[in-house]
Design a protein around this motif. Sequence first.
Motif, short mmCIF file in Angstrom:
data_model
loop_
_atom_site.label_atom_id
_atom_site.label_comp_id
_atom_site.label_asym_id
_atom_site.label_seq_id
_atom_site.Cartn_x
_atom_site.Cartn_y
_atom_site.Cartn_z
N ALA A 240 0.81 -1.22 0.00
CA ALA A 240 0.00 0.00 0.00
C ALA A 240 0.84 1.26 0.00
O ALA A 240 0.36 2.35 -0.38
CB ALA A 240 -0.93 0.00 1.21
N ASP A 241 2.11 1.16 0.44
CA ASP A 241 2.98 2.32 0.51
C ASP A 241 3.92 2.45 -0.68
O ASP A 241 4.80 3.31 -0.69
CB ASP A 241 3.79 2.29 1.81
CG ASP A 241 2.91 2.34 3.06
OD1 ASP A 241 2.02 3.21 3.10
OD2 ASP A 241 3.10 1.50 3.96
N GLY A 242 3.78 1.57 -1.67
CA GLY A 242 4.63 1.67 -2.84
C GLY A 242 5.52 0.45 -2.99
O GLY A 242 5.33 -0.59 -2.35
N PRO A 243 6.56 0.55 -3.82
CA PRO A 243 7.42 -0.61 -4.10
C PRO A 243 8.46 -0.87 -3.01
O PRO A 243 8.94 0.05 -2.35
CB PRO A 243 8.10 -0.22 -5.41
CG PRO A 243 8.19 1.27 -5.34
CD PRO A 243 6.93 1.72 -4.65
N ALA B 261 18.46 5.03 -7.91
CA ALA B 261 17.83 5.38 -9.18
C ALA B 261 16.34 5.04 -9.18
O ALA B 261 15.52 5.77 -9.75
CB ALA B 261 18.54 4.67 -10.32
N ARG B 262 15.97 3.94 -8.54
CA ARG B 262 14.58 3.51 -8.55
C ARG B 262 13.73 4.26 -7.53
O ARG B 262 12.54 4.51 -7.74
CB ARG B 262 14.48 2.00 -8.25
CG ARG B 262 15.05 1.12 -9.35
CD ARG B 262 14.99 -0.35 -8.93
NE ARG B 262 15.70 -1.20 -9.90
CZ ARG B 262 15.14 -1.73 -10.98
NH1 ARG B 262 13.86 -1.50 -11.25
NH2 ARG B 262 15.86 -2.47 -11.80
N GLY B 263 14.34 4.59 -6.38
CA GLY B 263 13.58 5.19 -5.30
C GLY B 263 12.76 4.14 -4.56
O GLY B 263 12.69 2.98 -4.95
N GLY B 264 12.16 4.54 -3.46
CA GLY B 264 11.39 3.61 -2.65
C GLY B 264 12.25 2.88 -1.65
O GLY B 264 13.43 3.19 -1.44
#
Length: 382
Positions: free
Chosen positions: A119-122, A163-166
């Motif tokens: 629910a909070d992203g990857p 680079a991807r973030g999260g």
Amino acid sequence: MRIMHTSDWHIGRSFHGNSTLPALRGVLEALIAQVREHAVDVVIVAGDVFDSAAPAADCYTLLTDTLVGLRDAGARVVVTSGNHDSAARLGFQARLLREGIHVLTDAAAVGTPVTIDDADGPVHFYGIPFLEPALVRTIWPGVRTQEQALGRAMEVVRADAAARGGRSVAIAHCFAAGVDPTPHLERDIQQGGLDVVPLAHFDGPDYVALGHIHGRQRLSDRVRYAGAPLHYSFGEQGKPRGSWLVELDADGLADVEWVELPVPRPLKTLHDTFEALLTDPAYAEYETAWVCAEYTDATPQLEPMRRLQARFPHCAAVVHAPSAARRQDGRTYAQRVRHARSDAELFEAFLEHVREGEGATERERELIRDTVEERSLAEASA
């Protein structure tokens, strides 16, 4: 996201000649039940899935049953290879596995994560298989040690994660600085080239799931070893078995909880005289345990394993550990014999030699005297 961190299953390992497969199957079934009970989203297996590079067929059966069970319990599974595994054999069927089961054994792919959303992203899971320096020099020229290989791998992980973030989780199989070694494991570390990896190498990810050490270890809030699910040596007795239940929220690491696994048969080292081990009621509670019996008598016992197993059916090891240092006078057996002035003293010299300085007991001396006298009488009347 809830993550269950486990490692070092060592499927196929024996314990003093006894198969551990039935016990391990029971423990892994308990792990599956815990995954379902705690609504775990991802299960991590941080290396040493098998105990050897060429496991038997029934080892693959147990692994398959467990992976399918974990997936049916609702979790995704991320598996990496350890120094006991053959990366090729463990990873050959990776593309054939059902959706949601990921086996990561390719060192060249450490910068390509398994990404799982909540629910909070990857959340990016970077699986680092055991890195043999000689085999990864084609990827990272100049690498000579496992410490250098882990350092290069983590550089790749950090760059990709930035680079991807999260959020991100790293998985590795190594010997990290600050860990308490598992007894009898240091020799394997030296022979296998597993030198110490500085803790700073693991900076970056929200959580680092490590394997290789068989006892749970907390190196920092975010860097931990889960240990093995079974006790595989008497040096591990008393250490808890289980896994880390890790919770990530939107900001990263939120909580880590230890979840105990059942111990099918406890291990116990008993240290006493041989007679006490056989008769003392205080040891009754260990009659169903795996037992290492250390008997303290001055002289070795006849058939100690057979006699001890009459009381402790699961006695797996027997050690003669005299309670007092034996007397040593430096004399050779020939010197002892030369100084013997009678048959009785000749017997005494022999016993002192084979018992490393410990001569006959008073009762044995009586038997020797009686035997010598009977022999002399028989020769005189012949």
